[in-house]
Design an enzyme around this catalytic site. Structure first.
Site, PDB file in Angstrom:
ATOM      1  N   GLY A   1       0.773  -1.324  -0.005  1.00  0.00           N
ATOM      2  CA  GLY A   1      -0.001   0.141   0.089  1.00  0.00           C
ATOM      3  C   GLY A   1       1.104   1.265   0.037  1.00  0.00           C
ATOM      4  O   GLY A   1       0.294   2.106  -0.615  1.00  0.00           O
TER       5      GLY A   1
ATOM      6  N   GLU B   1       1.562   1.817  -3.469  1.00  0.00           N
ATOM      7  CA  GLU B   1       0.357   2.295  -4.293  1.00  0.00           C
ATOM      8  C   GLU B   1       0.311   3.903  -3.802  1.00  0.00           C
ATOM      9  O   GLU B   1      -0.391   4.442  -4.726  1.00  0.00           O
ATOM     10  CB  GLU B   1      -0.736   1.345  -3.760  1.00  0.00           C
ATOM     11  CG  GLU B   1      -0.657   0.080  -4.542  1.00  0.00           C
ATOM     12  CD  GLU B   1      -1.567  -1.042  -3.770  1.00  0.00           C
ATOM     13  OE1 GLU B   1      -1.525  -1.007  -2.664  1.00  0.00           O
ATOM     14  OE2 GLU B   1      -2.226  -1.464  -4.616  1.00  0.00           O
TER      15      GLU B   1
ATOM     16  N   GLU C   1       2.831  -7.955  -1.990  1.00  0.00           N
ATOM     17  CA  GLU C   1       1.533  -8.442  -1.358  1.00  0.00           C
ATOM     18  C   GLU C   1       1.523 -10.030  -1.784  1.00  0.00           C
ATOM     19  O   GLU C   1       0.844 -10.905  -0.907  1.00  0.00           O
ATOM     20  CB  GLU C   1       0.385  -7.753  -1.901  1.00  0.00           C
ATOM     21  CG  GLU C   1      -0.011  -6.579  -1.691  1.00  0.00           C
ATOM     22  CD  GLU C   1       0.497  -5.354  -2.598  1.00  0.00           C
ATOM     23  OE1 GLU C   1       1.504  -5.689  -3.236  1.00  0.00           O
ATOM     24  OE2 GLU C   1       0.252  -4.157  -2.479  1.00  0.00           O
TER      25      GLU C   1
HETATM   26  N1  COA Z   1       2.120  -3.622   8.764  1.00  0.00           N
HETATM   27  C1  COA Z   1       2.191  -3.731  10.106  1.00  0.00           C
HETATM   28  N2  COA Z   1       3.255  -3.717  10.968  1.00  0.00           N
HETATM   29  C2  COA Z   1       4.438  -3.611  10.201  1.00  0.00           C
HETATM   30  C3  COA Z   1       4.285  -3.542   8.743  1.00  0.00           C
HETATM   31  C4  COA Z   1       3.269  -3.729   7.860  1.00  0.00           C
HETATM   32  N3  COA Z   1       2.958  -3.321   6.753  1.00  0.00           N
HETATM   33  N4  COA Z   1       5.912  -3.359   8.286  1.00  0.00           N
HETATM   34  C5  COA Z   1       6.453  -3.359   9.197  1.00  0.00           C
HETATM   35  N5  COA Z   1       5.642  -3.479  10.396  1.00  0.00           N
HETATM   36  C6  COA Z   1       6.047  -3.549  11.917  1.00  0.00           C
HETATM   37  C7  COA Z   1       6.654  -4.806  12.199  1.00  0.00           C
HETATM   38  O1  COA Z   1       5.809  -5.817  12.562  1.00  0.00           O
HETATM   39  C8  COA Z   1       7.917  -4.371  13.331  1.00  0.00           C
HETATM   40  O2  COA Z   1       6.925  -4.436  14.624  1.00  0.00           O
HETATM   41  P1  COA Z   1       7.190  -4.866  15.966  1.00  0.00           P
HETATM   42  O3  COA Z   1       8.418  -4.131  16.292  1.00  0.00           O
HETATM   43  O4  COA Z   1       6.176  -4.531  16.693  1.00  0.00           O
HETATM   44  O5  COA Z   1       7.612  -6.357  15.555  1.00  0.00           O
HETATM   45  C9  COA Z   1       8.009  -2.904  12.934  1.00  0.00           C
HETATM   46  O6  COA Z   1       7.156  -2.425  12.186  1.00  0.00           O
HETATM   47  C10 COA Z   1       9.418  -3.027  12.465  1.00  0.00           C
HETATM   48  O7  COA Z   1       9.480  -4.203  11.377  1.00  0.00           O
HETATM   49  P2  COA Z   1      10.622  -5.138  11.309  1.00  0.00           P
HETATM   50  O8  COA Z   1      10.075  -6.245  10.171  1.00  0.00           O
HETATM   51  O9  COA Z   1      11.202  -5.375  12.431  1.00  0.00           O
HETATM   52  O10 COA Z   1      11.683  -4.122  10.564  1.00  0.00           O
HETATM   53  P3  COA Z   1      13.049  -4.619   9.561  1.00  0.00           P
HETATM   54  O11 COA Z   1      13.778  -3.567   9.578  1.00  0.00           O
HETATM   55  O12 COA Z   1      13.475  -6.042  10.051  1.00  0.00           O
HETATM   56  O13 COA Z   1      12.228  -4.925   8.241  1.00  0.00           O
HETATM   57  C11 COA Z   1      10.741  -4.470   6.520  1.00  0.00           C
HETATM   58  C12 COA Z   1      11.475  -3.789   7.587  1.00  0.00           C
HETATM   59  C13 COA Z   1       9.998  -3.142   5.854  1.00  0.00           C
HETATM   60  C14 COA Z   1      11.490  -5.194   5.184  1.00  0.00           C
HETATM   61  C15 COA Z   1       9.493  -5.403   6.971  1.00  0.00           C
HETATM   62  O14 COA Z   1       8.996  -4.813   8.216  1.00  0.00           O
HETATM   63  C16 COA Z   1       8.744  -5.797   5.960  1.00  0.00           C
HETATM   64  O15 COA Z   1       8.831  -6.786   4.973  1.00  0.00           O
HETATM   65  N6  COA Z   1       7.260  -5.428   6.351  1.00  0.00           N
HETATM   66  C17 COA Z   1       6.299  -5.860   5.595  1.00  0.00           C
HETATM   67  C18 COA Z   1       6.154  -5.114   3.904  1.00  0.00           C
HETATM   68  C19 COA Z   1       4.948  -5.473   3.297  1.00  0.00           C
HETATM   69  O16 COA Z   1       4.838  -6.725   2.878  1.00  0.00           O
HETATM   70  N7  COA Z   1       4.152  -4.658   3.228  1.00  0.00           N
HETATM   71  C20 COA Z   1       3.159  -4.949   2.031  1.00  0.00           C
HETATM   72  C21 COA Z   1       1.749  -4.881   2.903  1.00  0.00           C
HETATM   73  S1  COA Z   1       0.270  -4.855   1.720  1.00  0.00           S
END
Ligand code: COA
Length: 254
Positions: free
Chosen positions: A107, A110, A130
């Site tokens: 998102g 997007e 996604e």
């Molecule tokens: N929704 C909810 N929470 C999210 C999030 C999301 N899209 N992306 C990150 N967070 C949260 C994590 O759960 C974590 O929370 P916590 O500290 O309570 O565990 C916090 O943000 C930090 O993220 P973390 O994954 O620990 O950081 P990182 O530096 O290791 O990795 C990313 C960063 C962005 C690479 C990884 O968080 C990620 O892949 N996020 C999902 C991305 C995604 O698929 N987005 C599409 C959704 S439609």
């Protein structure tokens, strides 16, 4: 403003910042609604900048924690809200610049796609990720991405869930330019001030006319995307993909 979104103003330029750094600025319902309100508040701006708080993220996507247990009907309501925000940005009377200062996934990507112009800092990473959650882009990504970068690049991104660094994103036209992290704010500010100095009604007309290129077939595509996206919330893969993310493990898809 409160609730994870702030607005700053400099002359006729308004900057809206998504401010949920503990969640890498992921967009939950409350934040989306506040963003909607922020768009109301900035209707009179002559240029608008959209960015994320902190050093790491523009917007890490829709909120996976919130989405993981949604029913098909609830997912449709969430898709409607995300689409509404993206449409409002795309049709805002002022040009909107995405200052992509870090992760822009799902998102978040997007949201950037709905903006008129995209400037990324060197540390930015973008992706329609996604697929690895068992779903597809649901806030306009399938339609806007394809139109911006072309069918082949869009399929690659959406099918593989690739995460592109800023340079790779620039190569396919996903972002217009890449600047250093320290220069991002000043480059975007200067661009926004230049836009704000242009004739307001001509700029609004230019935006409206350019938007027309995508009207008709795109709106049908967006509606179609909404139905597909929310329908995936009836699948085991969606539950598994999101549960695995929250539990910090690899997903096991069917
Ligand atoms: N929704 C909810 N929470 C999210 C999030 C999301 N899209 N992306 C990150 N967070 C949260 C994590 O759960 C974590 O929370 P916590 O500290 O309570 O565990 C916090 O943000 C930090 O993220 P973390 O994954 O620990 O950081 P990182 O530096 O290791 O990795 C990313 C960063 C962005 C690479 C990884 O968080 C990620 O892949 N996020 C999902 C991305 C995604 O698929 N987005 C599409 C959704 S439609």
């Amino acid at each position: 403003m409160t609730d994870n979104v702030t607005i700053e103003r400099e002359n006729d330029v308004a900057t809206i910042t998504i401010d949920r750094p503990d969640n890498l600025n992921a967009l939950n319902v409350n934040t989306l609604k506040t963003l909607d309100h922020a768009l109301d508040e900035t209707e009179d701006a002559r240029a608008l900048v959209l960015t994320g708080a902190g050093e790491d993220a523009f917007v890490a996507g829709a909120d996976i924690e919130y989405m993981k247990e949604l029913s098909v009907e609830e997912a449709m309501a969430y898709a409607e809200l995300g689409h509404e925000i993206c449409d409002r940005i795309a049709t805002h009377s002022a040009p909107v610049i995405a200052a992509i200062n870090g992760y822009a996934f799902g998102g978040g990507c997007e949201l950037a796609l709905a903006c008129d112009l995209r400037v990324a800092s060197e540390n930015a990473v973008l992706g329609q990720t996604e697929i690895d959650l068992g779903i597809v882009p649901g806030w306009g990504g399938t339609q806007r991405l394809s139109r911006l970068v072309g069918d082949a690049a869009a399929r690659r991104m959406v099918f593989l869930g690739e995460r592109l660094d800023a340079e790779a994103a620039a190569e396919i036209g996903l972002v217009g330019e890449v600047v250093s992290q320290e220069d991002l704010d000043s480059v975007v500010e200067e661009m926004a001030q230049q836009l704000a100095a242009k004739p307001r009604f001509a700029l609004a007309a230019a935006k409206e006319a350019l938007n027309q290129v995508h009207e008709g077939p795109q709106s049908a595509g967006l509606d179609y995307e909404k139905r597909l996206w929310s329908g995936l919330f009836g699948t085991d893969d969606q539950r598994e993909g999101m549960a695995a993310f929250v539990e910090k493990r690899d997903p096991e898809f069917e």
